[in-house]
Design a protein around this motif. Structure first.
Motif, PDB file in Angstrom:
ATOM      1  N   LYS A   8       0.860  -1.179   0.000  1.00 16.98           N
ATOM      2  CA  LYS A   8       0.000   0.000   0.000  1.00 16.98           C
ATOM      3  C   LYS A   8       0.899   1.232   0.000  1.00 16.98           C
ATOM      4  O   LYS A   8       2.050   1.166   0.443  1.00 16.98           O
ATOM      5  CB  LYS A   8      -0.886   0.001   1.244  1.00 16.98           C
ATOM      6  N   VAL A   9       0.391   2.344  -0.469  1.00 17.54           N
ATOM      7  CA  VAL A   9       1.178   3.577  -0.511  1.00 17.54           C
ATOM      8  C   VAL A   9       1.646   3.933   0.897  1.00 17.54           C
ATOM      9  O   VAL A   9       0.859   3.929   1.840  1.00 17.54           O
ATOM     10  CB  VAL A   9       0.358   4.732  -1.114  1.00 17.54           C
ATOM     11  N   GLY A  10       2.960   4.176   1.031  1.00 20.16           N
ATOM     12  CA  GLY A  10       3.554   4.518   2.311  1.00 20.16           C
ATOM     13  C   GLY A  10       4.036   3.311   3.102  1.00 20.16           C
ATOM     14  O   GLY A  10       4.703   3.459   4.120  1.00 20.16           O
ATOM     15  N   ILE A  39      12.362  -1.191   0.803  1.00 19.19           N
ATOM     16  CA  ILE A  39      11.672  -0.396  -0.211  1.00 19.19           C
ATOM     17  C   ILE A  39      10.408   0.193   0.389  1.00 19.19           C
ATOM     18  O   ILE A  39       9.866  -0.324   1.370  1.00 19.19           O
ATOM     19  CB  ILE A  39      11.315  -1.228  -1.471  1.00 19.19           C
ATOM     20  N   GLU A  40       9.944   1.279  -0.208  1.00 24.71           N
ATOM     21  CA  GLU A  40       8.688   1.898   0.207  1.00 24.71           C
ATOM     22  C   GLU A  40       7.913   2.275  -1.045  1.00 24.71           C
ATOM     23  O   GLU A  40       8.478   2.891  -1.951  1.00 24.71           O
ATOM     24  CB  GLU A  40       8.956   3.149   1.039  1.00 24.71           C
ATOM     25  N   LEU A  41       6.653   1.916  -1.085  1.00 25.22           N
ATOM     26  CA  LEU A  41       5.811   2.317  -2.205  1.00 25.22           C
ATOM     27  C   LEU A  41       5.407   3.772  -2.015  1.00 25.22           C
ATOM     28  O   LEU A  41       4.755   4.123  -1.035  1.00 25.22           O
ATOM     29  CB  LEU A  41       4.566   1.428  -2.305  1.00 25.22           C
ATOM     30  N   MET A  42       5.834   4.634  -2.922  1.00 25.16           N
ATOM     31  CA  MET A  42       5.611   6.071  -2.792  1.00 25.16           C
ATOM     32  C   MET A  42       4.391   6.546  -3.571  1.00 25.16           C
ATOM     33  O   MET A  42       3.734   7.496  -3.188  1.00 25.16           O
ATOM     34  CB  MET A  42       6.846   6.831  -3.288  1.00 25.16           C
ATOM     35  N   TYR A  43       4.125   5.904  -4.717  1.00 24.51           N
ATOM     36  CA  TYR A  43       3.032   6.385  -5.567  1.00 24.51           C
ATOM     37  C   TYR A  43       2.412   5.218  -6.323  1.00 24.51           C
ATOM     38  O   TYR A  43       3.123   4.370  -6.872  1.00 24.51           O
ATOM     39  CB  TYR A  43       3.564   7.415  -6.566  1.00 24.51           C
ATOM     40  N   LEU A  51       4.293   1.794 -10.844  1.00 22.83           N
ATOM     41  CA  LEU A  51       4.407   1.983  -9.402  1.00 22.83           C
ATOM     42  C   LEU A  51       5.742   2.658  -9.112  1.00 22.83           C
ATOM     43  O   LEU A  51       6.746   2.311  -9.711  1.00 22.83           O
ATOM     44  CB  LEU A  51       4.352   0.637  -8.680  1.00 22.83           C
ATOM     45  N   ALA A  52       5.755   3.620  -8.187  1.00 24.63           N
ATOM     46  CA  ALA A  52       6.990   4.325  -7.839  1.00 24.63           C
ATOM     47  C   ALA A  52       7.439   3.895  -6.444  1.00 24.63           C
ATOM     48  O   ALA A  52       6.682   4.014  -5.480  1.00 24.63           O
ATOM     49  CB  ALA A  52       6.790   5.830  -7.887  1.00 24.63           C
TER      50      ALA A  52
END
Length: 72
Positions: A8-10, A39-43, A51-52
């Motif tokens: 999920k984002v964040g 890693i972290e999902l930013m966007y 996915l960023a």
């Protein structure tokens, strides 16, 4: 075990492994998604592609099917 595309984002996670049978595995490793890295999902856009992710202080966008080979 789940894939990076399911974050999920964040949300942050540590990479456990890369699915080497995936056609994009080599590219994923070359851009810095290596086992042990956080890693972290930013966007995540409306249709979930691309996915960023934040990796090693850099923001890297990859396709959802490429993120499926990153196991967390």
């Amino acid at each position: 075990m789940r894939s990076a595309s399911q974050l999920k984002v964040g949300e942050k996670a540590r990479i456990i492994d890369i699915d080497n049978d995936h056609p994009s595995a080599r590219r994923i490793l070359e851009v810095g998604f290596t086992p042990g890295e956080e890693i972290e999902l930013m966007y995540k856009p409306l249709f979930n592609d691309p996915l960023a992710f934040s990796v090693r202080g850099a923001l890297i966008a990859i396709r959802k099917h490429e993120a499926n080979c990153i196991l967390i």
